[in-house]
Design a protein around this motif. Structure first.
Motif, PDB file in Angstrom:
ATOM      1  N   ALA A   1     -36.033  19.677 -20.821  1.00 38.17           N
ATOM      2  CA  ALA A   1     -36.192  20.883 -21.643  1.00 38.17           C
ATOM      3  C   ALA A   1     -37.264  21.802 -21.063  1.00 38.17           C
ATOM      4  CB  ALA A   1     -36.545  20.497 -23.076  1.00 38.17           C
ATOM      5  N   GLU A   2     -38.369  21.234 -20.585  1.00 40.28           N
ATOM      6  CA  GLU A   2     -39.442  22.039 -19.988  1.00 40.28           C
ATOM      7  C   GLU A   2     -38.960  22.738 -18.721  1.00 40.28           C
ATOM      8  OE1 GLU A   2     -42.684  19.316 -19.427  1.00 40.28           O
ATOM      9  OE2 GLU A   2     -42.999  19.095 -21.589  1.00 40.28           O
TER      10      GLU A   2
ATOM     11  N   GLU B   1     -36.586  25.553 -19.563  1.00 43.45           N
ATOM     12  CA  GLU B   1     -37.358  26.693 -20.072  1.00 43.45           C
ATOM     13  C   GLU B   1     -37.976  27.480 -18.914  1.00 43.45           C
ATOM     14  OE1 GLU B   1     -41.205  27.409 -22.940  1.00 43.45           O
ATOM     15  OE2 GLU B   1     -39.876  25.723 -23.394  1.00 43.45           O
ATOM     16  N   ARG B   2     -38.468  26.764 -17.910  1.00 43.18           N
ATOM     17  CA  ARG B   2     -39.049  27.421 -16.738  1.00 43.18           C
ATOM     18  C   ARG B   2     -37.980  28.203 -15.968  1.00 43.18           C
ATOM     19  NH1 ARG B   2     -41.524  25.707 -11.231  1.00 43.18           N
ATOM     20  NH2 ARG B   2     -40.130  23.937 -11.282  1.00 43.18           N
TER      21      ARG B   2
ATOM     22  N   GLU C   1     -35.225  29.403 -17.200  1.00 41.40           N
ATOM     23  CA  GLU C   1     -34.856  30.554 -18.023  1.00 41.40           C
ATOM     24  C   GLU C   1     -35.845  31.706 -17.822  1.00 41.40           C
ATOM     25  OE1 GLU C   1     -33.765  31.666 -22.628  1.00 41.40           O
ATOM     26  OE2 GLU C   1     -35.088  29.976 -22.241  1.00 41.40           O
ATOM     27  N   GLY C   2     -37.137  31.383 -17.766  1.00 40.05           N
ATOM     28  CA  GLY C   2     -38.151  32.413 -17.537  1.00 40.05           C
ATOM     29  C   GLY C   2     -37.996  33.071 -16.180  1.00 40.05           C
TER      30      GLY C   2
ATOM     31  N   GLN D   1     -34.850  35.200 -16.207  1.00 34.85           N
ATOM     32  CA  GLN D   1     -35.077  36.427 -16.978  1.00 34.85           C
ATOM     33  C   GLN D   1     -35.868  37.432 -16.155  1.00 34.85           C
ATOM     34  OE1 GLN D   1     -33.656  37.065 -19.954  1.00 34.85           O
ATOM     35  NE2 GLN D   1     -34.384  39.127 -19.587  1.00 34.85           N
TER      36      GLN D   1
END
Length: 144
Positions: free
Chosen positions: A111-112, A115-116, A118-119, A122
């Protein structure tokens, strides 16, 4: 590339073509003077500066070495975590005794990393920021 999307070349390959299209631009004397002053301080030609501006306005995705390396690292990390989770699943199926604590730890790591990623994605895909940082890109072109 057209409108931000890669198009195959006429010969079917993916090589990009040389920039050979000439587009005349009319400017006021003040605009031309300001453009010349800016590109001179950056050590660029008018041509290069205008091409950089056009690419930025068009939303071309261009990433720096740090973002590319961060994405490669994240992909490696996710691959490793996915392998660990698969090994846990195989062991659990074979022994009928799953290690839920270890599974949860790997799930949190995954999950971490996601999330990284995804950042980072983005950051690459934020069209507004890509369009707004033309001067920054011009300065980078001068240095690189």
């Amino acid at each position: 590339m057209r409108r931000g999307r890669w198009r195959p070349s006429e010969d079917g390959g993916s090589a990009t073509k040389r920039a050979d299209r000439v587009i005349p631009v009319r400017m006021t004397e003040a605009e031309a003077d300001e453009l010349d002053a800016q590109v001179k301080t950056l050590g660029l030609s008018r041509n290069k500066a205008l091409r950089i501006a056009a690419r930025r306005i068009g939303g071309f995705v261009e990433t720096d070495a740090q973002v590319s390396e961060a994405l490669r690292d994240a992909v490696r990390q996710i691959g490793g975590i996915a392998r660990n989770i698969n090994q846990l699943a195989k062991t659990a199926n074979r022994t009928k005794a799953p290690d839920f604590v270890r599974f949860q730890r790997h799930r949190m790591e995954l999950a971490e990393e996601l999330e990284r990623v995804e950042g980072l994605a983005q950051r690459l895909l934020d069209l507004g920021k890509r369009r707004g940082d033309g001067l920054k890109r011009l300065e980078a072109a001068r240095n690189g």
